[in-house]
Design an enzyme around this catalytic site. Structure first.
Site, mmCIF file in Angstrom:
data_model
loop_
_atom_site.group_PDB
_atom_site.id
_atom_site.type_symbol
_atom_site.label_atom_id
_atom_site.label_comp_id
_atom_site.label_asym_id
_atom_site.label_seq_id
_atom_site.Cartn_x
_atom_site.Cartn_y
_atom_site.Cartn_z
ATOM 1 C CB ALA A 102 32.265 -33.956 28.920
ATOM 2 C CD GLU B 128 27.512 -38.440 24.068
ATOM 3 O OE1 GLU B 128 28.302 -37.618 24.588
ATOM 4 O OE2 GLU B 128 26.314 -38.513 24.365
HETATM 5 C C1 HXC Z 1 38.464 -34.806 33.475
HETATM 6 C C2 HXC Z 1 39.572 -36.805 33.610
HETATM 7 C C3 HXC Z 1 38.526 -37.476 32.939
HETATM 8 C C4 HXC Z 1 37.407 -36.687 32.524
HETATM 9 C C5 HXC Z 1 40.032 -38.927 33.413
HETATM 10 N N1 HXC Z 1 40.483 -37.753 33.877
HETATM 11 N N2 HXC Z 1 38.833 -38.786 32.840
HETATM 12 N N3 HXC Z 1 39.547 -35.497 33.869
HETATM 13 N N4 HXC Z 1 37.429 -35.376 32.816
HETATM 14 N N5 HXC Z 1 36.392 -37.209 31.853
HETATM 15 C C6 HXC Z 1 41.750 -37.494 34.570
HETATM 16 C C7 HXC Z 1 41.745 -38.004 35.997
HETATM 17 O O1 HXC Z 1 41.123 -37.087 36.852
HETATM 18 C C8 HXC Z 1 43.238 -38.152 36.253
HETATM 19 O O2 HXC Z 1 43.826 -36.902 36.527
HETATM 20 C C9 HXC Z 1 43.771 -38.607 34.906
HETATM 21 O O3 HXC Z 1 42.794 -38.210 33.923
HETATM 22 C C10 HXC Z 1 43.936 -40.124 34.813
HETATM 23 O O4 HXC Z 1 42.722 -40.717 35.178
HETATM 24 P P1 HXC Z 1 42.603 -41.857 36.314
HETATM 25 O O5 HXC Z 1 41.189 -41.866 36.783
HETATM 26 O O6 HXC Z 1 43.662 -41.686 37.360
HETATM 27 O O7 HXC Z 1 42.948 -43.151 35.459
HETATM 28 P P2 HXC Z 1 42.367 -44.624 35.627
HETATM 29 O O8 HXC Z 1 42.382 -45.031 37.070
HETATM 30 O O9 HXC Z 1 43.122 -45.461 34.640
HETATM 31 O O10 HXC Z 1 40.827 -44.546 35.187
HETATM 32 C C11 HXC Z 1 40.526 -44.230 33.862
HETATM 33 C C12 HXC Z 1 38.991 -43.951 33.706
HETATM 34 C C13 HXC Z 1 38.587 -42.862 34.751
HETATM 35 C C14 HXC Z 1 38.221 -45.239 33.971
HETATM 36 C C15 HXC Z 1 38.756 -43.494 32.285
HETATM 37 O O11 HXC Z 1 39.496 -41.749 34.623
HETATM 38 C C16 HXC Z 1 37.192 -42.375 34.571
HETATM 39 O O12 HXC Z 1 36.234 -43.007 34.964
HETATM 40 N N6 HXC Z 1 37.068 -41.162 33.957
HETATM 41 C C17 HXC Z 1 35.770 -40.539 33.798
HETATM 42 C C18 HXC Z 1 35.029 -41.148 32.622
HETATM 43 C C19 HXC Z 1 33.649 -40.545 32.493
HETATM 44 O O13 HXC Z 1 32.825 -40.549 33.414
HETATM 45 N N7 HXC Z 1 33.376 -39.978 31.305
HETATM 46 C C20 HXC Z 1 32.096 -39.329 31.017
HETATM 47 C C21 HXC Z 1 32.186 -37.852 31.326
HETATM 48 S S1 HXC Z 1 30.640 -37.052 31.126
HETATM 49 P P3 HXC Z 1 44.220 -36.439 38.032
HETATM 50 O O14 HXC Z 1 45.028 -35.216 37.797
HETATM 51 O O15 HXC Z 1 42.917 -36.174 38.720
HETATM 52 O O16 HXC Z 1 44.977 -37.593 38.625
HETATM 53 C C22 HXC Z 1 30.479 -36.858 29.483
HETATM 54 C C23 HXC Z 1 29.245 -36.110 29.053
HETATM 55 C C24 HXC Z 1 29.308 -35.792 27.568
HETATM 56 O O17 HXC Z 1 31.287 -37.268 28.710
HETATM 57 C C25 HXC Z 1 28.366 -34.703 27.203
HETATM 58 C C26 HXC Z 1 28.688 -34.145 25.817
HETATM 59 C C27 HXC Z 1 27.939 -32.958 25.470
#
Ligand code: HXC
Length: 258
Positions: free
Chosen positions: A65, A112
């Site tokens: 998300a 998911e």
């Molecule tokens: C918004 C995101 C994002 C996300 C990455 N980005 N994941 N933006 N939402 N989920 C953005 C970052 O902010 C960044 O932009 C760019 O994508 C590249 O990401 P980096 O972090 O710089 O890359 P990296 O260091 O390679 O790390 C990759 C990663 C990390 C490990 C995937 O981005 C990460 O941990 N992302 C979050 C993953 C997460 O927690 N997902 C679950 C979300 S909650 P900028 O412009 O800032 O540099 C969820 C709930 C679902 O999914 C509910 C459903 C109903």
């Protein structure tokens, strides 16, 4: 139809949806979720499309998300806005088969989404996880239920409570994806599988998908009864007659979806 966050195209009997928000690792924004729903609907009503492929980029299928969009939402907004949840409801009832072509990050809502599809093909680079716990939330798009059914309670608890990611080979060993291929080949392999599915009778594919999905919801004897009813029903299809006749005549069947 053109979209901002994905592309949708026809390749013969396949409908291909490519998620395209590279700036956010294909995070699921509200716009993306609703565009996905529209693309799914368009392919559902296109009779020529017999199987779908959903993919992202080599770096990310989807990192979940969109956290930036979600961060300031209230519980009421989350529950009333139709933000994410219509996608999972739509996929849960989607009648056509959908192959997921996975590569890179498949996280949170991205996993998911993948687990709501039917066959998962992964690049060797794929990393799968439910990292929501790291940002103070938990899976909300079916992760606690689908991951647990796919890999069992203890592995699911480990992944969901620690946020630890697993690689493609481990996912395959756990039965979470069915094939792992080199990174250059994941999309082609997914299309190959989808083309194979598209060559079968759409009637038997639809009912077989429905029966397998019921295994998650019914006890064994009810599930077996349900399967039996669908099996009987297929004997009313022209495709079943054609398939068996073609076998006896030692030729390839021509399925018409009737
Ligand atoms: C918004 C995101 C994002 C996300 C990455 N980005 N994941 N933006 N939402 N989920 C953005 C970052 O902010 C960044 O932009 C760019 O994508 C590249 O990401 P980096 O972090 O710089 O890359 P990296 O260091 O390679 O790390 C990759 C990663 C990390 C490990 C995937 O981005 C990460 O941990 N992302 C979050 C993953 C997460 O927690 N997902 C679950 C979300 S909650 P900028 O412009 O800032 O540099 C969820 C709930 C679902 O999914 C509910 C459903 C109903």
């Amino acid at each position: 139809m053109s979209y901002e966050t994905l592309s949708a195209s026809r390749e013969g009997p396949l409908g291909i949806i490519t998620i395209n928000r590279p700036e956010a690792l294909n995070a699921l924004s509200n716009k993306l979720v609703h565009e996905l729903i529209s693309a799914l609907a368009a392919f559902e009503s296109d009779e020529e499309v017999r199987c779908l492929v959903i993919t992202g980029s080599e770096r990310a299928f989807s990192a979940g998300a969109d956290i930036k969009e979600m961060a300031d939402m209230s519980a009421v907004q989350m529950s009333m806005s139709g933000h994410f949840f219509p996608l999972w409801d739509r996929l849960g009832r989607y009648p056509k088969p959908v192959v997921g072509a996975l590569s890179g990050f498949v996280l949170g809502g991205g996993l998911e989404l993948a687990m709501s599809l039917d066959v998962l093909i992964a690049s060797e680079t794929t990393q799968l996880g439910q990292p929501e716990i790291n940002i103070g939330v938990m899976p909300g798009g079916g992760g606690t239920q689908r991951l647990t059914r796919a890999v069992g309670k203890y592995k699911a608890m480990d992944m969901i409570l620690t946020g630890t990611r697993i690689g493609a080979d481990e996912a395959k060993a756990l039965g979470l994806v069915s094939r792992v291929v080199p990174k250059e080949a994941y999309l082609e392999e997914a299309k190959k599988v989808a083309t194979e599915i598209a060559s079968k009778s759409p009637v038997s594919v639809k009912l077989a998908k429905m029966a397998v999905n019921k295994a998650f919801e019914m006890g064994l004897s009810d599930g077996l009864d349900f399967e039996r009813q669908l099996f009987y029903l297929l004997f009313a299809s022209e495709d079943a007659k054609e398939g068996m006749k073609a076998f006896m005549e030692k030729r390839k069947p021509v399925f018409k979806g009737k």
